[in-house]
Motif scaffolding. Structure first.
Motif, PDB file in Angstrom:
ATOM      1  N   GLY A  59       0.788  -1.226   0.000  1.00  0.00           N
ATOM      2  CA  GLY A  59       0.000   0.000   0.000  1.00  0.00           C
ATOM      3  C   GLY A  59       0.816   1.270   0.000  1.00  0.00           C
ATOM      4  N   GLY A  60       2.143   1.148   0.045  1.00  0.00           N
ATOM      5  CA  GLY A  60       2.996   2.332   0.042  1.00  0.00           C
ATOM      6  C   GLY A  60       2.797   3.223   1.257  1.00  0.00           C
ATOM      7  N   TRP A  61       2.690   2.599   2.433  1.00  0.00           N
ATOM      8  CA  TRP A  61       2.453   3.371   3.652  1.00  0.00           C
ATOM      9  C   TRP A  61       3.632   4.266   3.972  1.00  0.00           C
ATOM     10  CZ3 TRP A  61       0.358  -0.954   7.434  1.00  0.00           C
ATOM     11  CH2 TRP A  61      -0.858  -1.432   6.934  1.00  0.00           C
ATOM     12  N   THR A  62       3.327   5.380   4.628  1.00  0.00           N
ATOM     13  CA  THR A  62       4.349   6.268   5.164  1.00  0.00           C
ATOM     14  C   THR A  62       4.253   6.249   6.680  1.00  0.00           C
ATOM     15  OG1 THR A  62       4.277   7.713   3.216  1.00  0.00           O
ATOM     16  CG2 THR A  62       5.255   8.617   5.224  1.00  0.00           C
ATOM     17  N   LEU A  63       5.296   5.796   7.332  1.00  0.00           N
ATOM     18  CA  LEU A  63       5.313   5.649   8.776  1.00  0.00           C
ATOM     19  C   LEU A  63       5.943   6.883   9.419  1.00  0.00           C
ATOM     20  CD1 LEU A  63       6.446   1.921   9.079  1.00  0.00           C
ATOM     21  CD2 LEU A  63       4.121   2.838   8.926  1.00  0.00           C
ATOM     22  N   PRO A  64       5.866   6.997  10.752  1.00  0.00           N
ATOM     23  CA  PRO A  64       6.557   8.098  11.435  1.00  0.00           C
ATOM     24  C   PRO A  64       8.041   8.133  11.091  1.00  0.00           C
ATOM     25  CG  PRO A  64       5.053   7.007  12.940  1.00  0.00           C
ATOM     26  CD  PRO A  64       5.050   6.200  11.676  1.00  0.00           C
ATOM     27  N   PHE A  65       8.631   9.310  11.249  1.00  0.00           N
ATOM     28  CA  PHE A  65      10.023   9.574  10.865  1.00  0.00           C
ATOM     29  C   PHE A  65      10.214   9.551   9.352  1.00  0.00           C
ATOM     30  CE2 PHE A  65      10.169   7.383  14.991  1.00  0.00           C
ATOM     31  CZ  PHE A  65      10.704   8.389  15.779  1.00  0.00           C
TER      32      PHE A  65
END
Length: 298
Positions: A59-65
């Motif tokens: 899903g191409g997630w963007t996580l913290p940092f």
């Protein structure tokens, strides 16, 4: 007139004797069941991590940092790379089937550095814990050196020792020695005075209290320090193998980084984690075998 009951109570007959070996089989079943239960309790977390990892990459997630999961390999790619590293013939490149060579080289360096650290830190920690004079002489200097990160020693070690195994072993030694030393000192100082009084009452010579009283009482704390130090040894190993070494897990990660092979990087990270986990279990097994039936460990 009171009457006396002359009836006798029926004799209590013992139950059937437990068959020979039944107790051992029951104990084995309970231990086996406890281990199975421990595995079942531990499984959900890694399975959930794998699921989220796969969904996050897809899903191409963007996580913290600012972590962009779309640039990570999928669990399948990492598993494929692991299998190729171990047996070869899957990806079929220069790294195929080389896992055991790199793992052996890294394990040898960790064992040497960790063993030297334990051989230095345990006796020194016992001495510092028992002698106020020795502690006053060494504690300020050790307290000054201890906060210096091992990564700061890496460039200096290359200059004063040179490239190769010895610099890596030295860095592993530095990473492990202070954890063992601090825990040993704490364990020795925590030995209750009543144990020394009991030993004196039983006629134990003062020269023998060190290994008959102090060491057994401090072993749980010393083992805790050894476990922490062993984990740190695998952490620092990667730093020590990044420069001037071509064979080793850290060297493998460095080569994968230069070629932007994220699947290889993650695969080697998993190998390091498994190696550290197995090393900890092997060390604890060795300690329990040496302790025997003595209640030295929980």
């Amino acid at each position: 007139m009171a009457t006396v009951d002359t009836r006798t109570e029926p004799a209590i007959r013992p139950g059937p004797a437990e068959p020979a070996g039944e107790h051992d089989r029951t104990t084995w079943r309970s231990r086996y069941g406890a281990r199975v239960a421990a595995v079942l309790w531990a499984l959900p977390v890694p399975l959930l991590v794998l699921l989220l990892w796969d969904r996050g990459v897809g899903g191409g997630w963007t996580l913290p940092f600012g972590i962009q999961m779309q640039f990570l390999p999928t669990p399948y790619d990492v598993a494929r790379r692991l299998a190729d590293l171990a047996v070869g013939g899957i990806v079929d490149d220069t790294y195929s089937g080389t896992l055991w060579l790199h793992l052996y080289a890294s394990t040898l360096r960790v064992v040497q550095g960790f063993a030297i650290a334990a051989a230095v830190a345990v006796p020194l920690g016992i001495l510092m814990g028992r002698s106020r004079t020795v502690n006053r002489m060494l504690e300020p200097t050790l307290g000054l050196v201890r906060p210096i990160p091992v990564t700061a020693w890496a460039p200096l070690s290359l200059l004063i020792i040179g490239f190769g195994d010895r610099a890596t072993i030295f860095l592993v030694f530095l990473a492990a020695v202070f954890s063992i030393l601090i825990n040993t000192v704490a364990g020795v100082r925590a030995v209750p005075n009543r144990l020394f009084e009991a030993a004196a009452m039983l006629g134990t010579p003062p020269a023998q209290t060190l290994y008959k009283v102090v060491l057994p009482a401090a072993i749980p704390t010393i083992v805790s320090g050894l476990r922490i130090a062993l984990g740190l040894s695998w952490v620092i190993l990667v730093v020590g193998e990044t420069v001037g070494i071509r064979v080793g897990l850290g060297a493998l990660i460095t080569q994968a980084r230069e070629q932007s092979r994220t699947d290889l990087i993650v695969a080697v990270m998993i190998v390091i984690g498994l190696a550290g986990f197995l090393a900890d279990r092997i060390m604890m097994l060795a300690v329990r075998l040496l302790a025997g039936r003595r209640p030295l460990l929980p």
